[in-house]
Design a protein around this motif. Structure first.
Motif, PDB file in Angstrom:
ATOM      1  N   TRP A  46       1.072  -0.884  -0.121  1.00 39.15           N
ATOM      2  CA  TRP A  46      -0.238   0.011   0.091  1.00 39.15           C
ATOM      3  C   TRP A  46       0.672   1.302  -0.283  1.00 39.15           C
ATOM      4  O   TRP A  46       1.016   2.590  -0.884  1.00 39.15           O
ATOM      5  N   LEU A  96      -1.175  -5.045  -4.362  1.00 41.67           N
ATOM      6  CA  LEU A  96      -1.787  -5.724  -3.405  1.00 41.67           C
ATOM      7  C   LEU A  96      -2.577  -7.068  -3.616  1.00 41.67           C
ATOM      8  O   LEU A  96      -2.738  -7.769  -3.025  1.00 41.67           O
ATOM      9  N   PHE A 132      -8.580  -0.564   1.261  1.00 36.19           N
ATOM     10  CA  PHE A 132      -8.028  -0.409   0.950  1.00 36.19           C
ATOM     11  C   PHE A 132      -7.193   0.243  -0.198  1.00 36.19           C
ATOM     12  O   PHE A 132      -6.490   0.060  -0.965  1.00 36.19           O
ATOM     13  N   PRO A 191      -6.654   5.736   2.722  1.00 35.39           N
ATOM     14  CA  PRO A 191      -7.816   5.731   1.032  1.00 35.39           C
ATOM     15  C   PRO A 191      -8.724   6.227   1.215  1.00 35.39           C
ATOM     16  O   PRO A 191      -9.310   7.084   2.297  1.00 35.39           O
ATOM     17  N   ARG A 234      -2.671  -0.220  -7.016  1.00 34.74           N
ATOM     18  CA  ARG A 234      -2.921  -0.700  -5.674  1.00 34.74           C
ATOM     19  C   ARG A 234      -3.085  -2.260  -5.764  1.00 34.74           C
ATOM     20  O   ARG A 234      -2.913  -3.451  -4.898  1.00 34.74           O
TER      21      ARG A 234
END
Length: 312
Positions: A73, A234, A257, A205, A230
């Motif tokens: 992140w 992720l 997130f 976020p 992201r």
């Protein structure tokens, strides 16, 4: 071939000017540095607690997985803002215009179109190089704390990085055409460096913003390049967390997130985000070329040439 050699020489010159100016380089790195400091001081622990808090009672996961998730992140945030903030602060064209250096280039054999392209290419190269260095640091960090990236993830991250750098460079080039004072330049760089981190969801976020703010952010094309970074950063760690979380809990964690994003009542698919950022890049490219052509015609107008001769 003659114009290509001139173009290459100009690109090298603009790139060297940026890296030789230590203050200019430092200003362009303010936002990424702020992100690192925030992450090390309190954001890192907050997001680690958020991940562990989403787990069912009695379920624990390894620190490597949690650190990989939060570290991914962080570096997706750094890359998303760097593509824009570095592009604005490394725009040598504006400094050359303020220093009247560009007037010297106008009396050289190089075409004005070659000069305009050289500024854009130099800005793209410097911004992309800085982002590549940040990406390499992120890869090393994730390899140490927890590695869950696949080769496909890395390829897609680099593709999004190219698109986001084109977006930031073209936007900076267009805005730079209208900057005529040193104060305006400093103000724009400061504003972009401080504000873009918030509106792109880098400091927190997007899912944590209030609904009206999320709607406004959803209208900004740069939001979708951030979410794409992201998503691919992720994805590996999120899939690994799927062994501990139910499907709905995993989906909620990914949305919280910004691994996925919900806008206007529905989840935005990956292909739509690629389409939005690609069309934005094409629109900005068309706008930049149109402005450059119009500026070239203005510089060649008989009245302006006559006034410049009188001033000499």
């Amino acid at each position: 071939m003659g114009e290509m050699r001139k173009l290459w020489a100009l690109v090298k010159r603009h790139t060297k000017v940026y890296f030789k100016d230590k203050m200019l380089f430092f200003v362009s790195m303010i936002t990424p540095l702020i992100l690192v400091v925030l992450f090390l001081t309190f954001l890192g622990s907050i997001y680690r607690d958020a991940v562990t808090g989403s787990l069912p009672d009695g379920v624990t996961v390894s620190n490597r997985l949690i650190n990989a998730f939060t570290g991914s992140w962080l570096f997706s945030s750094i890359l998303s803002v760097s593509c824009v903030t570095v592009a604005f602060c490394s725009n040598v064209m504006v400094n050359d215009k303020l220093n009247r250096t560009v007037d010297d280039f106008h009396i050289t054999p190089a075409k004005r179109s070659t000069l305009g392209i050289s500024y854009f290419l130099a800005n793209f190269c410097t911004t992309f190089l800085v982002c590549l260095v940040a990406f390499a640091v992120g890869i090393i960090y994730l390899a140490i704390v927890g590695w869950y990236l696949s080769f496909g993830d890395i390829v897609m991250i680099l593709l999004v990085l190219v698109l986001n750098t084109l977006f930031g460079t073209l936007l900076a080039s267009i805005v730079g055409m209208f900057i005529n004072t040193q104060g305006a330049l400093s103000g724009i760089c400061t504003l972009v460096s401080s504000l873009y981190g918030f509106i792109s969801g880098a400091y927190m976020p997007i899912a944590q913003f209030a609904a009206p703010m999320r709607t406004v952010i959803g209208l900004l094309p740069g939001t979708y390049s951030t979410v794409l970074l992201r998503h691919y950063f992720l994805r590996g760690a999120t899939n690994a967390l799927g062994d501990y979380l139910p499907a709905e809990g995993l989906r909620a964690l990914e949305r919280s997130f910004d691994g996925r994003i919900v806008m206007f009542g529905g989840e935005v698919p990956i292909w739509a985000m690629f389409l939005i950022i690609s069309l934005t890049v094409l629109a900005l490219l068309g706008g930049y070329l149109a402005l450059a052509y119009a500026q070239g015609r203005r510089l060649r107008s008989p009245k302006l040439v006559k006034s410049q001769k009188k001033s000499l």
